[in-house]
Design a protein around this motif. Structure first.
Motif, PDB file in Angstrom:
ATOM      1  N   THR A  20     -15.588  35.371  33.231  1.00  0.00           N
ATOM      2  CA  THR A  20     -16.697  36.674  34.667  1.00  0.00           C
ATOM      3  C   THR A  20     -16.251  36.003  35.781  1.00  0.00           C
ATOM      4  N   ASN A  21     -15.674  34.427  35.968  1.00  0.00           N
ATOM      5  CA  ASN A  21     -15.920  34.042  36.926  1.00  0.00           C
ATOM      6  C   ASN A  21     -14.538  34.924  37.692  1.00  0.00           C
ATOM      7  N   ILE A  22     -13.529  35.169  36.614  1.00  0.00           N
ATOM      8  CA  ILE A  22     -12.164  35.684  37.027  1.00  0.00           C
ATOM      9  C   ILE A  22     -12.478  37.818  37.282  1.00  0.00           C
ATOM     10  N   TYR A  23     -13.327  38.111  36.644  1.00  0.00           N
ATOM     11  CA  TYR A  23     -14.257  39.276  37.395  1.00  0.00           C
ATOM     12  C   TYR A  23     -14.528  39.501  38.158  1.00  0.00           C
ATOM     13  N   ASN A  24     -14.928  38.747  38.611  1.00  0.00           N
ATOM     14  CA  ASN A  24     -15.849  38.534  40.068  1.00  0.00           C
ATOM     15  C   ASN A  24     -14.754  38.161  40.922  1.00  0.00           C
ATOM     16  N   PHE A  25     -13.907  37.133  40.617  1.00  0.00           N
ATOM     17  CA  PHE A  25     -12.671  36.929  42.116  1.00  0.00           C
ATOM     18  C   PHE A  25     -12.160  38.527  41.902  1.00  0.00           C
ATOM     19  N   LEU A  26     -11.443  38.800  41.132  1.00  0.00           N
ATOM     20  CA  LEU A  26     -10.951  40.304  41.045  1.00  0.00           C
ATOM     21  C   LEU A  26     -11.711  41.310  41.981  1.00  0.00           C
ATOM     22  N   ARG A  27     -12.831  41.496  41.536  1.00  0.00           N
ATOM     23  CA  ARG A  27     -14.278  42.278  43.016  1.00  0.00           C
ATOM     24  C   ARG A  27     -14.200  42.608  43.059  1.00  0.00           C
ATOM     25  N   LEU A  28     -14.571  40.915  43.984  1.00  0.00           N
ATOM     26  CA  LEU A  28     -14.580  41.037  45.192  1.00  0.00           C
ATOM     27  C   LEU A  28     -13.192  40.977  46.164  1.00  0.00           C
ATOM     28  N   CYS A  29     -11.715  40.434  45.804  1.00  0.00           N
ATOM     29  CA  CYS A  29     -10.889  40.776  46.168  1.00  0.00           C
ATOM     30  C   CYS A  29     -10.813  42.357  46.484  1.00  0.00           C
ATOM     31  N   SER A  30     -10.993  43.102  45.668  1.00  0.00           N
ATOM     32  CA  SER A  30     -10.773  44.296  45.683  1.00  0.00           C
ATOM     33  C   SER A  30     -11.946  45.018  46.859  1.00  0.00           C
ATOM     34  N   GLU A  31     -12.554  44.686  47.063  1.00  0.00           N
ATOM     35  CA  GLU A  31     -13.336  44.724  48.095  1.00  0.00           C
ATOM     36  C   GLU A  31     -13.222  44.642  49.160  1.00  0.00           C
ATOM     37  N   GLY A  32     -11.802  43.463  49.396  1.00  0.00           N
ATOM     38  CA  GLY A  32     -11.499  42.943  51.101  1.00  0.00           C
ATOM     39  C   GLY A  32     -11.971  42.246  50.811  1.00  0.00           C
ATOM     40  N   TYR A  33     -13.144  40.748  50.218  1.00  0.00           N
ATOM     41  CA  TYR A  33     -13.112  39.404  50.605  1.00  0.00           C
ATOM     42  C   TYR A  33     -12.119  38.699  50.569  1.00  0.00           C
ATOM     43  N   SER A  34     -12.326  37.913  51.560  1.00  0.00           N
ATOM     44  CA  SER A  34     -11.022  36.455  52.413  1.00  0.00           C
ATOM     45  C   SER A  34     -11.407  35.540  50.924  1.00  0.00           C
ATOM     46  N   ILE A  35     -10.776  34.714  50.773  1.00  0.00           N
ATOM     47  CA  ILE A  35     -10.817  33.370  49.545  1.00  0.00           C
ATOM     48  C   ILE A  35     -12.456  32.474  50.586  1.00  0.00           C
ATOM     49  N   LEU A  36     -12.585  32.287  51.506  1.00  0.00           N
ATOM     50  CA  LEU A  36     -13.657  31.957  52.297  1.00  0.00           C
ATOM     51  C   LEU A  36     -15.076  32.571  51.705  1.00  0.00           C
ATOM     52  N   GLU A  37     -14.579  33.502  51.681  1.00  0.00           N
ATOM     53  CA  GLU A  37     -15.718  34.331  51.675  1.00  0.00           C
ATOM     54  C   GLU A  37     -16.694  34.935  50.375  1.00  0.00           C
ATOM     55  N   ILE A  38     -14.950  34.633  49.378  1.00  0.00           N
ATOM     56  CA  ILE A  38     -15.478  34.619  47.409  1.00  0.00           C
ATOM     57  C   ILE A  38     -16.071  33.789  47.252  1.00  0.00           C
ATOM     58  N   SER A  39     -15.697  32.120  48.166  1.00  0.00           N
ATOM     59  CA  SER A  39     -16.521  31.125  47.874  1.00  0.00           C
ATOM     60  C   SER A  39     -17.474  31.114  47.886  1.00  0.00           C
ATOM     61  N   ILE A  40     -18.125  31.455  49.343  1.00  0.00           N
ATOM     62  CA  ILE A  40     -19.884  31.657  49.713  1.00  0.00           C
ATOM     63  C   ILE A  40     -20.045  32.264  48.771  1.00  0.00           C
ATOM     64  N   ASN A  41     -19.944  33.954  48.471  1.00  0.00           N
ATOM     65  CA  ASN A  41     -20.565  34.330  48.059  1.00  0.00           C
ATOM     66  C   ASN A  41     -20.336  34.429  46.393  1.00  0.00           C
ATOM     67  N   THR A  42     -19.757  33.748  45.642  1.00  0.00           N
ATOM     68  CA  THR A  42     -20.469  33.499  44.222  1.00  0.00           C
ATOM     69  C   THR A  42     -20.371  32.151  44.486  1.00  0.00           C
ATOM     70  N   PHE A  43     -21.032  30.697  45.266  1.00  0.00           N
ATOM     71  CA  PHE A  43     -21.162  29.592  44.751  1.00  0.00           C
ATOM     72  C   PHE A  43     -20.693  28.779  44.362  1.00  0.00           C
ATOM     73  N   LEU A  44     -18.529  28.815  44.343  1.00  0.00           N
ATOM     74  CA  LEU A  44     -17.919  27.841  43.698  1.00  0.00           C
ATOM     75  C   LEU A  44     -16.986  27.238  44.517  1.00  0.00           C
ATOM     76  N   SER A  45     -16.343  26.161  44.495  1.00  0.00           N
ATOM     77  CA  SER A  45     -15.967  25.322  45.275  1.00  0.00           C
ATOM     78  C   SER A  45     -14.923  26.357  46.136  1.00  0.00           C
ATOM     79  N   VAL A  46     -14.121  25.840  46.933  1.00  0.00           N
ATOM     80  CA  VAL A  46     -12.753  26.360  47.263  1.00  0.00           C
ATOM     81  C   VAL A  46     -12.108  26.012  45.853  1.00  0.00           C
TER      82      VAL A  46
END
Length: 262
Positions: free
Chosen positions: A85-111
């Motif tokens: 599911t983390n991969i799909y969340n990553f792809l979803r946020l990428c498609s919404e224009g999120y940066s690596i930093l924003e993806i990390s913060i919004n998914t509560f995952l480390s960089v």
């Protein structure tokens, strides 16, 4: 613990927490922002990280916005591969224009964890390869895909010949039972400065840390129907495992009691 981990990875975040935080920071009085900027600058300088103080974000991995390919969009839509599911969340946020930093913060995952998802999606052609060699090199280094020498070779800091020379030097030292870290060898050969290596490993170490800007801003999780069904099935399996374990423990205690009685 297994159930907690499963719940943790299926969070679907609806707010860009980084933008909320930056908005609060920008709203501060100028004299406060000036003091914050100065203290951050001193901290970066004390940790030999001045080279990461940049005004152009094009070469900064944390600010990079991955572009999802057609294959990635198709997988995100169909989910035929049954990925984490983390991969799909990553792809979803990428498609919404999120940066690596924003993806990390919004998914509560480390960089570091996001970097691993980044490299996996690159290898599967779910996202486009960055135009910046530094972004690509840093992503691979943080994810553990590239070693120190590979990182510096990919981003253009050293040549292939210099990398080979450093590899041969390390082999000769190992043969004499005088092992040295590869970064140290690069420094001694004059290819890389000591401060450059120090900042690189400080960044890698800090990339392992999870970072939550403001617990009051953490949005409520929302489960997709498919994820909810998977969760219910997972709970059912765990309940069966617990029941089986209880029966085994009861039987074992009964046998122990019989032995004691005899």
């Amino acid at each position: 613990m297994r159930l907690f981990c499963f719940l943790y990875i299926i969070l679907v975040v609806k707010k860009n927490l980084f933008e909320l935080f930056i908005g609060k920071l920008i709203a501060l009085p100028l004299w406060v922002k000036q003091a914050v900027y100065y203290r951050l600058y001193l901290n970066m300088r004390e940790n030999y990280c001045e080279r990461f103080i940049i005004k152009n974000a094009d070469n900064l991995f944390a600010f990079y916005n991955p572009t999802v390919t057609f294959k990635g969009k198709t997988e995100l839509w169909d989910r035929k591969s049954g990925l984490d599911t983390n991969i799909y969340n990553f792809l979803r946020l990428c498609s919404e224009g999120y940066s690596i930093l924003e993806i990390s913060i919004n998914t509560f995952l480390s960089v570091e964890e996001v970097a691993k998802n980044f490299m996996f999606c690159l290898e599967q052609n779910y996202i486009e390869k960055p135009e910046s060699d530094e972004v690509y090199a840093m992503g691979g280094f943080i994810a553990g895909k590239f070693r120190t020498g590979e990182y510096y070779k990919i981003n253009g800091s050293i040549t292939i010949d210099q990398l080979e020379q450093a590899v041969m030097t390390q082999r000769h030292l190992d043969d004499r039972m005088e092992h040295k870290l590869f970064g140290k060898i690069l420094i001694e050969l004059g290819f890389i400065t000591e401060k450059n290596v120090q900042t690189l490993f400080i960044l890698k170490a800090d990339s392992k840390k999870r970072f939550i800007l403001d617990y009051s801003l953490v949005p409520k999780s929302e489960l997709l129907q498919s994820d909810k069904e998977k969760l219910e099935a997972k709970i059912g399996l765990l309940e069966k495992e617990n029941d089986a374990l209880k029966r085994k423990m009861t039987h074992l205690l009964h046998l122990i009691k019989q032995d004691n009685d005899e």
